[in-house]
Design a protein around this motif. Structure first.
Motif: not given
Length: 153
Positions: A80-87, A104-113
């Motif tokens: 799972l890859r994406g980016k959540r903008e900060p509020v 609330r975390p923000s920024g780019e993320f990568v999760r591998a399952i």
């Protein structure tokens, strides 16, 4: 008296991801108490469930649109890859307000399952509703349980 006590430093997120993957290799079935729990602030949080016909991954990602999340499967690993903008609030003149607490975390993320063997990645589907993504990974037909009828002699 406490001079020899040193502060424990938590490694970088890459080091924590590497360690989590290492633990996943030792505890592949998840039967141990969840010592593999994600660190505080990990995003997005997930649940993984198995049924007779599929594996379902629930991704809790409030604030992400379907276009904000890239979902890839390769070699039994769901990424799972994406980016959540900060509020961040701003004043009427456009300057930012001071932030006193940020949960609330923000920024780019990568999760591998890591996924179990026997899934049909070609038939995988993803749905999104109310901030929850559901990824359905069907099992291959030959691995699904089947009932054998007993014939009277």
């Amino acid at each position: 008296m406490f001079d020899d006590i040193k502060r424990f430093e938590i490694g970088s997120s890459q080091q924590l991801d590497w360690f989590r993957q290492l633990l996943d290799g030792f505890l592949p079935d998840g039967s141990a108490m969840d010592i593999r729990a994600v660190p505080r602030g990990s995003f997005p949080m997930i649940n993984l469930a198995r049924s007779d016909d599929a594996v379902r991954v629930y991704v809790f990602a409030a604030g992400l649109a379907p276009s904000d999340l890239a979902i890839d499967i390769q070699d039994n690993v769901l990424t799972l890859r994406g980016k959540r903008e900060p509020v961040i609030g701003s004043n009427e003149d456009g300057s930012s307000r001071p932030v006193y607490r940020r949960e609330r975390p923000s920024g780019e993320f990568v999760r591998a399952i890591a996924l179990p063997d026997g899934l049909d990645a070609e038939r995988a589907e993803a749905h999104h509703a109310h901030g929850v993504f559901e990824i359905v990974l069907p099992k291959r037909e030959e691995l699904k349980p089947r009932r054998i009828d007993v014939q009277a002699a």
